[in-house]
Write an enzyme that holds these catalytic residues in place. Sequence first.
Site, short mmCIF file in Angstrom:
data_model
loop_
_atom_site.label_atom_id
_atom_site.label_comp_id
_atom_site.label_asym_id
_atom_site.label_seq_id
_atom_site.Cartn_x
_atom_site.Cartn_y
_atom_site.Cartn_z
N ASP A 1 -7.97 -5.24 -0.54
CA ASP A 1 -8.37 -6.05 -1.69
C ASP A 1 -8.03 -7.52 -1.54
OD1 ASP A 1 -7.39 -3.16 -3.29
OD2 ASP A 1 -9.43 -3.96 -3.44
N HIS B 1 0.86 -1.20 0.00
CA HIS B 1 0.00 0.00 0.00
C HIS B 1 0.88 1.23 0.00
CE1 HIS B 1 -3.19 2.80 1.17
NE2 HIS B 1 -4.01 1.86 0.73
C1 SDX Z 1 -6.02 0.28 -3.03
O1 SDX Z 1 -4.33 4.75 -1.85
C2 SDX Z 1 -5.30 4.10 -1.36
O2 SDX Z 1 -5.79 4.41 -0.28
C3 SDX Z 1 -5.82 2.97 -2.20
C4 SDX Z 1 -6.86 2.08 -1.53
C5 SDX Z 1 -8.15 2.81 -1.31
O3 SDX Z 1 -8.91 2.38 -0.44
O4 SDX Z 1 -8.43 3.73 -2.10
O5 SDX Z 1 -6.38 1.60 -0.29
C6 SDX Z 1 -7.20 0.88 -2.41
O6 SDX Z 1 -5.68 0.68 -4.11
C7 SDX Z 1 -5.21 -0.73 -2.27
C8 SDX Z 1 -3.95 -1.21 -3.07
C9 SDX Z 1 -4.44 -2.28 -4.06
N1 SDX Z 1 -3.32 -2.65 -5.00
C10 SDX Z 1 -2.77 -3.86 -4.95
O7 SDX Z 1 -3.01 -4.72 -4.09
C11 SDX Z 1 -1.82 -4.13 -6.10
C12 SDX Z 1 -0.53 -4.77 -5.54
N2 SDX Z 1 0.17 -3.77 -4.73
C13 SDX Z 1 1.25 -3.04 -5.42
O8 SDX Z 1 0.94 -2.72 -6.75
C14 SDX Z 1 1.73 -1.88 -4.56
O9 SDX Z 1 1.87 -2.33 -3.27
C15 SDX Z 1 0.98 -0.57 -4.54
C16 SDX Z 1 0.71 -0.05 -5.89
C17 SDX Z 1 -0.32 -0.73 -3.80
C18 SDX Z 1 1.88 0.39 -3.83
O10 SDX Z 1 3.04 0.47 -4.62
P1 SDX Z 1 4.31 1.24 -4.07
O11 SDX Z 1 3.96 2.61 -3.67
O12 SDX Z 1 5.46 1.07 -5.03
O13 SDX Z 1 4.62 0.42 -2.75
P2 SDX Z 1 5.85 0.68 -1.84
O14 SDX Z 1 6.51 1.98 -2.14
O15 SDX Z 1 5.40 0.42 -0.44
O16 SDX Z 1 6.84 -0.49 -2.33
C19 SDX Z 1 7.98 -0.77 -1.56
C20 SDX Z 1 8.70 -1.85 -2.31
C21 SDX Z 1 8.94 -1.54 -3.77
O17 SDX Z 1 10.13 -2.20 -4.13
P3 SDX Z 1 11.51 -1.33 -4.21
O18 SDX Z 1 11.27 -0.27 -5.26
O19 SDX Z 1 11.72 -0.75 -2.83
O20 SDX Z 1 12.56 -2.34 -4.62
O21 SDX Z 1 7.90 -3.05 -2.31
C22 SDX Z 1 7.63 -3.44 -3.65
C23 SDX Z 1 7.82 -2.21 -4.51
O22 SDX Z 1 8.22 -2.59 -5.81
N3 SDX Z 1 6.24 -3.88 -3.67
C24 SDX Z 1 5.84 -5.13 -3.93
C25 SDX Z 1 4.45 -5.11 -3.81
N4 SDX Z 1 4.05 -3.89 -3.47
C26 SDX Z 1 5.16 -3.13 -3.39
N5 SDX Z 1 6.52 -6.25 -4.27
C27 SDX Z 1 5.78 -7.36 -4.49
N6 SDX Z 1 4.42 -7.43 -4.38
C28 SDX Z 1 3.73 -6.32 -4.03
N7 SDX Z 1 2.41 -6.37 -3.92
#
Ligand code: SDX
Length: 394
Positions: free
Chosen positions: A328, A270
């Site tokens: 989700d 998130h």
């Molecule tokens: C919603 O904003 C909101 O409030 C949204 C929401 C709402 O109610 O409106 O809460 C609803 O959208 C929830 C999120 C739903 N999306 C997913 O479940 C899709 C899977 N999640 C990822 O796409 C991701 O976690 C995001 C998009 C949600 C967040 O992405 P970020 O901002 O890149 O996450 P981060 O900065 O915390 O990541 C830290 C690290 C990164 O790696 P590095 O660049 O540090 O090497 O963790 C990695 C990311 O690449 N990472 C993941 C991951 N999520 C982040 N690696 C593997 N699997 C994942 N799910």
Amino acid sequence: QAGVFTLDPGFTSTASCESQITFIDGDEGILLHRGYPIDQLADQSGYLEVCYLLLNGKLPNQTEFKTFAREITQHTMLHTQMDRFFDGFRRDSHPMAMLTGNVGALSAFYPSSMDSADPEERRLASIRLIAKMPTLAARIYKYSIGQPFVNPRNELSYAENFLRMCFSVPAEDYKISPTLSKAMDRFFILHADHEQNASTSTVRLAGSSGAHPYAAVAAGVACLWGPSHGGANEACLNMLREIGSVDRIPEFIARAKDKSDPFRLMGFGHRVYKNYDPRAKVMQQTAHEVLDELGVRDTPILKVAMELEKIALNDEYFIEKKLYPNVDFYSGIILDAMGFPTEMFTVLFALARTVGWVSQLNEMLDDPTQRIGRPRQIYTGEAMRDFVPVSQRS
Ligand code: SDX
């Protein structure tokens, strides 16, 4: 050096905003709506009560609630000409395509709503959008499966009405289940608002230009569709199905950790929560209740989800990156068990989030100092240079 410039000290991001509606503490995993913790609202309140809270800043007393619920009930119908919009869609159109198109088209029937500067017109548009989204979502579902539309009934609750409009057929009326209606209502509460997420920010930015509430909400619907945002519930269930069995989980955990692989563990991580999403806890409990009610406990998908969560929460990559299940992760299991196809999941998210979108839109437009949103940029392009005629270019 091309593109290098110093930021004006007065430069402030226009991306942030002030709001009194929702508070999130991502480190502590706290979510408050007008000060009330989400788990208390989910356990003790109802979706329409939470709608009143988000819109008005306080929980309604009995008289206020009855008046509000009656007003919502009076606006659940759709203009009959809306039915003709569906004829333009293929039956297999993605439900979010039909929702995006129909929400914007709703405004065609309420020309007085075009004036978003009028607080009463905006309030009425908010009521209409909250009231009509279940009817519209149910029609989208019925259209996609080739069944006749079912009209709302005034004696039913918001969630009961929606489930009946989705699952009643001419040969047999839908049998209301208190457990499933409560689960549906709780699903709506858990998705009602979430501070300045991507789709809410989209609604605010669209509304800041004076675009009317139906146009602003249609923009929010479009943004929510993305798999990184509201589309994650559909993507998460498809992922759990693809994993299929507990013994394949390590393969997917490895892929999620592999930087060269674009695969993400859907339902994990998130932008704000670096702790367990408080909504996910309630969603998990609701998933168990729904599966118990339907007598489908311990489905392969639930087993995979529970084991995946356990493994990921103990994996050093997810611990270090602070990746926890989000709203989700379990929601798709609930909707799948209720009989919704995965393509409808984000439509239900949009249905529930409509109150958050219109509450945040109204909060912004009620502020007399509000101006059109205009995010700035950090320019990294070419420095100024003179034009060269084509005859002189190499
Ligand atoms: C919603 O904003 C909101 O409030 C949204 C929401 C709402 O109610 O409106 O809460 C609803 O959208 C929830 C999120 C739903 N999306 C997913 O479940 C899709 C899977 N999640 C990822 O796409 C991701 O976690 C995001 C998009 C949600 C967040 O992405 P970020 O901002 O890149 O996450 P981060 O900065 O915390 O990541 C830290 C690290 C990164 O790696 P590095 O660049 O540090 O090497 O963790 C990695 C990311 O690449 N990472 C993941 C991951 N999520 C982040 N690696 C593997 N699997 C994942 N799910």
